[in-house]
Each structure stands twice: as structure tokens, then as C-alpha cells.
Design a protein around this motif. Structure first.
Motif, PDB file in Angstrom:
ATOM      1  N   ILE A 185       0.758  -1.183  -0.405  1.00 13.75           N
ATOM      2  CA  ILE A 185       0.130   0.017   0.051  1.00 13.75           C
ATOM      3  C   ILE A 185       0.814   1.130   0.224  1.00 13.75           C
ATOM      4  O   ILE A 185       1.149   1.190   0.833  1.00 13.75           O
ATOM      5  CB  ILE A 185      -1.058  -0.118   1.386  1.00 13.75           C
ATOM      6  N   SER A 186       1.132   1.989  -0.935  1.00 19.67           N
ATOM      7  CA  SER A 186       1.500   3.463  -0.717  1.00 19.67           C
ATOM      8  C   SER A 186       0.966   4.516  -0.331  1.00 19.67           C
ATOM      9  O   SER A 186      -0.325   4.467  -0.394  1.00 19.67           O
ATOM     10  CB  SER A 186       1.808   3.471  -2.683  1.00 19.67           C
ATOM     11  N   GLY A 187       1.277   5.363   0.391  1.00 25.12           N
ATOM     12  CA  GLY A 187       0.947   6.145   0.876  1.00 25.12           C
ATOM     13  C   GLY A 187      -0.103   5.685   1.993  1.00 25.12           C
ATOM     14  O   GLY A 187      -0.948   6.680   2.801  1.00 25.12           O
ATOM     15  N   ALA A 188       0.583   4.784   3.115  1.00 22.59           N
ATOM     16  CA  ALA A 188      -0.400   3.613   3.990  1.00 22.59           C
ATOM     17  C   ALA A 188       0.282   5.158   5.302  1.00 22.59           C
ATOM     18  O   ALA A 188      -0.640   4.557   6.657  1.00 22.59           O
ATOM     19  CB  ALA A 188       0.673   2.462   3.434  1.00 22.59           C
ATOM     20  N   SER A 189       0.834   5.954   5.696  1.00 25.99           N
ATOM     21  CA  SER A 189       0.886   6.255   6.831  1.00 25.99           C
ATOM     22  C   SER A 189      -0.437   7.031   7.069  1.00 25.99           C
ATOM     23  O   SER A 189      -0.110   7.253   8.575  1.00 25.99           O
ATOM     24  CB  SER A 189       2.225   7.292   6.545  1.00 25.99           C
ATOM     25  N   ASN A 225      -2.458   1.712  -5.022  1.00 26.67           N
ATOM     26  CA  ASN A 225      -2.267   2.358  -5.384  1.00 26.67           C
ATOM     27  C   ASN A 225      -3.001   3.464  -4.852  1.00 26.67           C
ATOM     28  O   ASN A 225      -3.504   3.966  -5.664  1.00 26.67           O
ATOM     29  CB  ASN A 225      -1.837   2.538  -6.857  1.00 26.67           C
ATOM     30  N   ASN A 226      -2.212   4.438  -3.509  1.00 24.33           N
ATOM     31  CA  ASN A 226      -2.861   5.345  -3.242  1.00 24.33           C
ATOM     32  C   ASN A 226      -2.438   7.013  -2.701  1.00 24.33           C
ATOM     33  O   ASN A 226      -3.079   7.940  -3.087  1.00 24.33           O
ATOM     34  CB  ASN A 226      -3.304   4.916  -1.434  1.00 24.33           C
ATOM     35  N   GLY A 242       4.537   7.449 -10.840  1.00 29.03           N
ATOM     36  CA  GLY A 242       4.536   6.239  -9.269  1.00 29.03           C
ATOM     37  C   GLY A 242       3.907   5.219  -9.295  1.00 29.03           C
ATOM     38  O   GLY A 242       4.147   4.209  -9.122  1.00 29.03           O
ATOM     39  N   THR A 243       2.599   5.619  -9.506  1.00 28.59           N
ATOM     40  CA  THR A 243       1.451   4.510  -9.566  1.00 28.59           C
ATOM     41  C   THR A 243       2.007   3.338 -10.918  1.00 28.59           C
ATOM     42  O   THR A 243       1.870   2.011 -10.587  1.00 28.59           O
ATOM     43  CB  THR A 243       0.318   5.270 -10.276  1.00 28.59           C
ATOM     44  N   HIS A 284      -4.962  -8.338  -7.284  1.00 34.54           N
ATOM     45  CA  HIS A 284      -5.604  -6.896  -7.519  1.00 34.54           C
ATOM     46  C   HIS A 284      -4.908  -6.190  -7.515  1.00 34.54           C
ATOM     47  O   HIS A 284      -3.810  -5.635  -6.610  1.00 34.54           O
ATOM     48  CB  HIS A 284      -7.013  -6.877  -6.409  1.00 34.54           C
ATOM     49  N   ILE A 285      -4.856  -4.958  -8.070  1.00 30.84           N
ATOM     50  CA  ILE A 285      -4.162  -3.896  -8.516  1.00 30.84           C
ATOM     51  C   ILE A 285      -5.616  -3.004  -8.571  1.00 30.84           C
ATOM     52  O   ILE A 285      -6.681  -3.180  -9.236  1.00 30.84           O
ATOM     53  CB  ILE A 285      -3.790  -3.595  -9.873  1.00 30.84           C
ATOM     54  N   LEU A 286      -5.391  -1.920  -7.043  1.00 33.29           N
ATOM     55  CA  LEU A 286      -7.239  -0.950  -6.782  1.00 33.29           C
ATOM     56  C   LEU A 286      -6.467   0.228  -6.999  1.00 33.29           C
ATOM     57  O   LEU A 286      -5.043   0.435  -6.148  1.00 33.29           O
ATOM     58  CB  LEU A 286      -7.484  -1.413  -5.521  1.00 33.29           C
ATOM     59  N   ASN A 287      -6.587   1.081  -8.125  1.00 34.49           N
ATOM     60  CA  ASN A 287      -6.094   2.405  -7.537  1.00 34.49           C
ATOM     61  C   ASN A 287      -7.226   3.100  -7.314  1.00 34.49           C
ATOM     62  O   ASN A 287      -8.108   3.146  -7.608  1.00 34.49           O
ATOM     63  CB  ASN A 287      -5.892   3.118  -9.132  1.00 34.49           C
ATOM     64  N   LEU A 288      -6.597   4.287  -6.357  1.00 33.45           N
ATOM     65  CA  LEU A 288      -7.759   5.014  -5.031  1.00 33.45           C
ATOM     66  C   LEU A 288      -7.765   6.333  -6.512  1.00 33.45           C
ATOM     67  O   LEU A 288      -6.627   7.614  -6.635  1.00 33.45           O
ATOM     68  CB  LEU A 288      -6.857   6.030  -4.480  1.00 33.45           C
TER      69      LEU A 288
END
Length: 439
Positions: free
Chosen positions: A17-21, A102-103, A130-131, A149-153
Motif C-alpha cells: 500500500i503506497s501512501g499508507a502512513s 496505489n493510494n 509512481g503508480t 488485485h491492483i486497486l488505484n484510488l
């Protein structure tokens, strides 16, 4: 608050998970953790931010406490080596990767002349490059993954000009994420890898909304990130060979799960929710499920509203019929009241000159200067340079200043047009919170 119960179906999977902080990324991570998912917390916040909560280490601790396993990785997704290293660490720690979220995203709502290239590059390098980079690095392991799965926000694609005219650099950067899903759904179909997008129907209160709008009033008009986390969980539990190629909207996913009462996700159950960017209207969302059709068009499954070609612009709001003098008088009265409420604190916090172009029989140009001297209001052009010009119908102008319509909601629904600095226009939301009980 979670309305979709965890089933354990994702137990043992590994999610990058990117941007997961913080924000939506954190919410999704904690939801998956309840299924005992292994989670790579990929973000660039390793040290506490002075204004924003959360680091990769605090979220990793929360994941462990929720039942998952966490691997905090300090990653700037613009950096190829950092992304590659984090993926290799994940594979070494957990044995593979099954899910990519990809968040991570950057936002800057400015027009062309107001967009400096540093901000432009940031948005395109994070949102687009980045995505692509994260997905590319994870792809060899997704091919071996379980129900991958790939899930783009990112949002459904809409060619309505209003989504481009005020912040074209951001819109294109964000749409690139959706276009990648469009392509990946077809490219990875033989591999059984799902590629989808997920987007909220309404504002979600995160650090980005706090930065743009701030204040308790903006929060009242938003839902919590939990609705996105629940919707993401539902999508990730679906068969990756079947549930691929969709622009999912959170409300539609919840409806498919049999959940129609979404008020538990609201911070204020009585407040009017603001629609999110890139959606034509909440009515469209309520009647449609957006699907990427791999014929080159993107259209709602059950709605006549087109997503693959430019829809006609919304009709201009009609001026009140017959004797609109009362509303014209009401506009004058509103500005008269505002003038009596202006104080130094309001000028300091707003720091903007607004020019209003009110459409209708008794409309005209009005200005509100909350930037210079002691502040001023009046009819006609502002004597000081305006930061933003707002075009709106008489009826909606009155609704704005009576608290019946949020400026952000009006903009999202096409009832309010903006020329100039859109971030200054959004400051109106903060101002309305102070004024609406006094006007």
C-alpha cells in the motif's frame, strides 16, 4: 466505524500500500489487518510531521495490534531504487505480493499560470509515474499471487470541461492513474490479475481536505475514510478474473453488499454531504455503476450518462421567474449584514478578495474584500484586484449565504463557476461556517 464485517477471506495475503502512513491508505491497511493480511506500509513519512499525524512506524504498530503483520518501508515512490528495494524486502519477508493499492497522490488545485513546475512535477511523478512504477515492480509477484488485485484510488473518467478548466495539471495527473487501470485491466487479463479504480461519492475527511478547506464545517460535510476501506475490502475479496475493469464508486460497492444506510460513516448525520471531484452529481452516482468497457469507451452499466464522451454542460441555473426583486433585495441585504460582521480576525484568516457575478434579473457584480484594510463590500467591480471571480445564479447565491448550500458542493455540482484561485474560493466554506448563523 465499519459496516462490512471481516471474513478472514484475505488471511495470509500480502498487500503493498503506497501512501499508507495516514488517511485512506492507513484506513485500508487497518481494515485488511483484521483479516491477518501482511501489509507493506510504503510511505515517505518516517519522522513525525509537525502538523500531520502518522508515520510508517505508528501505522505498522496499529496493523500489528489489529492482527496483521507489517513491514514499514521508507519509500518515495518517485525513486525507482527505493520502490524496487521495498518490493524485494516485502518478498523476502512475506514470500510474495498479492495486492497492490496505489493510494499515494499529490494535489494542487491551480490554473496554468499559477502552477509552478515544481508542483506540476510532484503531481505527475507521484500520481502517474509512481503508480506505474509501483505496479511494474510488483507485477512479477502479482502474476504468482493468489487472487491478485491492483486497486488505484482514482476517479472515473469524465470529459466535462469543468474538471479541467481550473486545475488542468492536477486533473490530468489524477486521470493518468485511471488510464493505467484502463490499460492494465486488458493487459493483465490473461494473467488473472484484476485492475480497478475506487473513488468516493462524497468528500472524505483526510489531510488533503483539511489542507484545502480546514475547519469543523468541512469535516461535517465529509465521510470518514472507513467507507473507502470497507469498499476496498469488498472489491479485494472478489474473483480477480471476473471483477476487473471497473470504476468503482464507494456507495455502489456498499449497495452491492446490501448496505444502503451510510450515515454511520458521516461525522454529522444532519449535514449536507459535498460531492467529490470528477462526479457529475450524487444523483448519477446513486443510479449508476461505472465500468471500464474494454472496447475503448467507459460508460455506466445502468445509466444513460456517458463516461466515454463529453456530456453536454449542465444547464445554467434559471433566474427566478416573476418579480425577482425580493431576491435582488436579499442580495443587497446579505452584503450589508456581512459588512457589519467583518472583523480583523476574519480578514487575517480569509485574506482574499471575492468578486461575485450573480446571474439573474436582479443580479450583477458584487465584491467582498476580506484582504485590505478593514474589509469592504459593495456592488460593482472591486477597487482592489480580486483573487477569484465566482459566477452563480441569484437563487444559489442566496442559498450559499443562508447556509443551505456549501460553496464546495456547489462547485462540484456545476452550480458555481470559478475564475482565478480556486483555493481562495474554497476558503468560502470556512467563511460560511462563521457567517451562516448570523445572516
Amino acid at each position: 466505524m465499519s459496516l462490512i464485517q471481516n471474513t478472514g477471506k484475505l488471511a495470509g495475503r500480502t498487500a503493498y500500500i503506497s501512501g499508507a502512513s495516514r488517511g485512506i491508505g492507513r484506513a485500508i491497511a487497518l481494515k485488511l489487518a483484521k483479516d491477518k493480511v501482511n501489509i507493506v506500509v510504503a510511505a515517505k513519512t518516517g519522522e513525525p510531521h509537525p502538523k500531520l499525524p502518522g508515520t510508517i512506524y505508528t501505522v505498522a504498530k496499529e496493523i500489528e495490534e489489529a492482527g496483521g503483520r507489517a513491514l514499514p518501508c521508507l519509500v518515495d515512490i518517485r525513486d525507482e531504487k527505493q520502490v524496487a528495494d521495498s518490493v524485494q524486502k516485502a518478498v523476502a519477508e512475506f514470500g510474495g505480493i498479492d495486492i497492490v493499492i496505489n493510494n499515494a497522490s499529490a494535489i494542487n488545485l491551480t490554473k496554468t499560470l499559477d502552477t509552478d513546475m515544481k508542483r506540476y512535477d510532484l503531481m505527475h511523478q507521484i500520481n502517474s509515474r509512481g503508480t506505474f512504477l509501483v505496479t511494474k515492480m510488483c507485477l512479477p509477484y502479482l502474476k504468482k499471487g493468489k487472487n491478485p488485485h491492483i486497486l488505484n484510488l482514482s476517479p472515473p473518467l469524465s470529459l466535462q470541461p469543468r474538471w479541467f478548466q481550473n486545475n488542468v495539471a492536477y486533473t490530468i495527473a489524477k486521470y493518468n492513474m485511471s488510464l493505467y487501470a484502463f490499460g492494465w485491466a486488458e493487459e493483465f487479463k490473461p494473467e488473472g490479475i484484476a485492475a480497478n479504480c475506487l473513488w468516493p461519492a462524497t468528500g472524505i475527511y483526510t489531510a488533503a481536505i483539511e489542507m484545502l478547506l480546514g475547519g469543523a464545517d468541512a469535516k461535517r460535510q465529509c465521510r470518514s475514510p472507513d467507507i473507502i476501506a470497507d469498499a476496498a475490502y469488498s472489491i479485494l475479496c472478489r474473483d480477480s478474473k471476473q471483477a476487473t475493469g471497473y470504476f468503482y464508486i464507494d456507495e455502489q460497492v456498499m449497495k452491492e453488499e446490501g448496505i444502503t444506510d451510510l450515515t454511520p460513516y458521516q461525522y454529522d448525520k444532519d449535514a449536507e454531504l459535498m460531492p467529490d471531484f470528477f462526479l457529475e452529481s450524487l444523483d448519477t452516482v446513486h443510479s449508476s455503476q461505472y465500468k471500464i468497457q474494454l472496447t475503448g469507451k467507459a460508460t455506466p452499466v445502468t445509466s444513460a450518462s456517458s463516461m466515454g464522451k463529453s456530456a453536454p454542460p449542465p444547464a445554467a441555473a434559471a433566474a427566478p421567474s416573476g418579480g425577482g426583486g425580493d431576491e435582488g433585495g436579499e442580495i443587497v441585504q446579505i452584503f450589508s449584514k456581512i459588512k457589519g460582521l467583518v472583523d480583523p480576525d476574519m480578514i487575517k484568516k480569509t485574506n482574499a478578495v471575492f468578486q461575485f457575478d450573480v446571474k439573474g434579473d436582479d443580479g450583477g457584480m458584487y465584491f467582498l474584500d476580506l484582504k485590505n484594510g478593514e474589509g469592504s463590500t459593495g456592488k460593482g467591480e472591486s477597487p482592489n484586484k480580486s483573487d477569484v471571480t465566482i459566477s452563480v445564479s441569484q437563487a444559489d447565491f442566496v442559498k450559499l449565504f443562508s447556509g443551505k448550500l456549501s460553496p464546495t458542493s456547489a462547485y462540484m455540482m456545476g452550480k458555481l463557476k470559478v475564475k482565478g484561485d480556486i483555493t481562495k474560493a474554497m476558503v468560502l466554506d470556512k467563511l460560511m461556517g462563521k457567517l451562516k448563523s448570523k445572516l
